[in-house]
Scaffold this active site. Structure first.
Site, PDB file in Angstrom:
ATOM      1  N   LYS A   1     -57.382 -29.211-160.921  1.00 19.59           N
ATOM      2  CA  LYS A   1     -56.370 -30.123-160.408  1.00 19.59           C
ATOM      3  C   LYS A   1     -57.070 -31.239-159.677  1.00 19.59           C
ATOM      4  O   LYS A   1     -58.176 -31.067-159.140  1.00 19.59           O
ATOM      5  CB  LYS A   1     -55.361 -29.413-159.502  1.00 19.59           C
ATOM      6  CG  LYS A   1     -55.919 -28.787-158.230  1.00 19.59           C
ATOM      7  CD  LYS A   1     -56.160 -29.725-157.045  1.00 19.59           C
ATOM      8  CE  LYS A   1     -54.946 -30.547-156.720  1.00 19.59           C
ATOM      9  NZ  LYS A   1     -55.292 -31.543-155.619  1.00 19.59           N
TER      10      LYS A   1
ATOM     11  N   THR B   1     -61.216 -34.893-154.656  1.00 19.71           N
ATOM     12  CA  THR B   1     -60.223 -33.936-154.177  1.00 19.71           C
ATOM     13  C   THR B   1     -59.822 -33.150-155.365  1.00 19.71           C
ATOM     14  O   THR B   1     -58.964 -33.555-156.096  1.00 19.71           O
ATOM     15  CB  THR B   1     -58.964 -34.599-153.698  1.00 19.71           C
ATOM     16  OG1 THR B   1     -59.269 -35.231-152.522  1.00 19.71           O
ATOM     17  CG2 THR B   1     -57.906 -33.586-153.355  1.00 19.71           C
TER      18      THR B   1
END
Length: 392
Positions: free
Chosen positions: A173, A184
């Site tokens: 993700k 991230t």
């Protein structure tokens, strides 16, 4: 020789791995927000984590274990369990204590809002919904999404010259707070390759440098960045070159998918820097380009403003000279060693390339043999909107 072919199965493609995703009530509208990866035997695990000094509780919990094997990874979205102190570590221990007896040395990974304690009761209740015999990698990939607009998973079968084979699969993700340091992002890779633990860690470290560490959406580095690579060695097959190649293909694909899914992004751009004095110098330039807000906004406006490319190269800190620099958008050269090619005839061609969903910007510094490739995207209004409303 070996053959690599893409297959279905994600993190369940390798023999002996299981996964699923469920709703524990962390997200609205019963959307999936909690996932697991389970192996029916203990696995060696290689890992790499954020460079952010404010690393989240799950990373601290993992590192405190030292060297270990595991057969279970628990992942939740919506809550990062970052900046939660000792309480955040205790929350992890309490949640993991409710796992069934066939789970050994479990670890946890989280993504979401920073500075909020884990909703332990919801997570513990969610554990009761897990069926460890499930092979539902797509649900798991969906459950770990935050601002992602699509799931990210891939798998390969690698056949060696003697007819033996192994599998490697992954899910990830990531869409925002992505910077070349990792990004991230969470990435979980599973394999049944018969690879030694230390070798697996070395190959993972090397591959991260040219994939996830080469990706940028917005220049921010998260508290929770995690890559885990688990191997149960069940195939009995291994070839170092084949494994390196397959792992690179997995991680490059996922890195590009993250950049392509950058919050509000409309373009995936590859920055290929050559001719630097060293590979390290090329890396500095490529990452400066992929991280430049001026470059990103020009991409969004589909403006072939090569001057921003040149300026960013010059400001990067790497050695560069305008007399040796060449800049091209795909196959359209806009500047070469002091010669200005950009004119009324050339600009429409460069502008047409800027309208494409994917293209490459080439920068040849003309000074040596150093090379590096980075990945980036544009930055527009939607990015501001998503991040202005993130907690809501």
């Amino acid at each position: 020789m070996y053959k690599i072919e893409q297959i279905e199965g994600g993190v369940c493609a390798a023999t002996g791995f299981f996964a699923d995703g469920i709703s524990a009530g962390l997200k609205l509208n019963n959307n999936k927000d909690m996932a697991f990866i389970y192996a029916d035997t203990l696995c060696d695990i290689a890992s790499t984590f954020t460079t952010n000094k404010m690393a989240a509780a799950p990373i601290k919990h993992f590192k405190a274990k030292g060297e270990f094997k595991t057969n279970f990874v628990l992942i939740n979205s919506k809550n990062a369990n970052a900046m939660t102190g000792i309480a955040g570590l205790k929350d992890i221990e309490e949640v993991l204590s409710h796992l069934p007896s066939q789970v050994n040395n479990p670890v946890m990974s989280s993504t979401g809002v920073i500075g909020v304690r884990l909703p332990k009761e919801k997570l513990i209740a969610g554990l009761a919904k897990f069926d460890l015999s499930q092979k539902n990698p797509t649900a798991a990939a969906q459950a770990i999404m935050t601002t992602d607009s699509f799931k990210k998973e891939i798998a390969f079968k690698v056949t060696l010259s003697d007819g033996s084979f192994f599998h490697i699969g992954a899910m990830a993700k990531g869409a925002g707070m992505i910077n070349p340091a990792m990004a991230t992002m969470l990435c979980f890779i599973t394999t049944d390759a018969d690879i030694a633990s230390l070798k697996m860690q070395k190959i993972l470290d090397d591959t991260v440098m040219t994939t996830f560490n080469a990706a940028s959406v917005d220049g921010d580095t998260s508290t929770n960045d995690t890559v885990m690579l688990l191997s149960n060695s069940k195939s009995g097959a291994f070839d170092e070159s084949a494994f390196e190649d397959a792992l690179y293909q997995v991680m490059e694909f996922l890195a590009k998918q993250m950049v392509k899914d950058g919050e509000g992004a409309t373009k995936l751009v590859t920055y290929k820097v050559t001719g630097a004095k060293s590979d390290d110098e090329a890396e500095v330039v490529a990452k400066a380009l992929s991280n430049s807000l001026l470059v990103k906004t020009a991409l969004y406006g589909e403006d072939p403003n090569w001057g921003r490319i040149a300026s960013t190269v010059g400001a990067s800190g790497a050695y560069a000279k305008e007399e040796t620099l060449t800049i091209s958008f795909d196959n359209v050269c806009v500047y070469e060693k002091g010669n200005l090619y950009f004119n009324a005839e050339l600009e429409p061609k460069a502008a047409a390339i800027m309208k494409k969903d994917e293209f490459t910007i080439y920068c040849d510094l003309g000074l040596g043999n150093g090379t590096f490739t980075a990945f980036g995207c544009d930055l527009g209004y939607e990015y501001v909107k998503i991040n202005a409303d993130y907690r809501t």
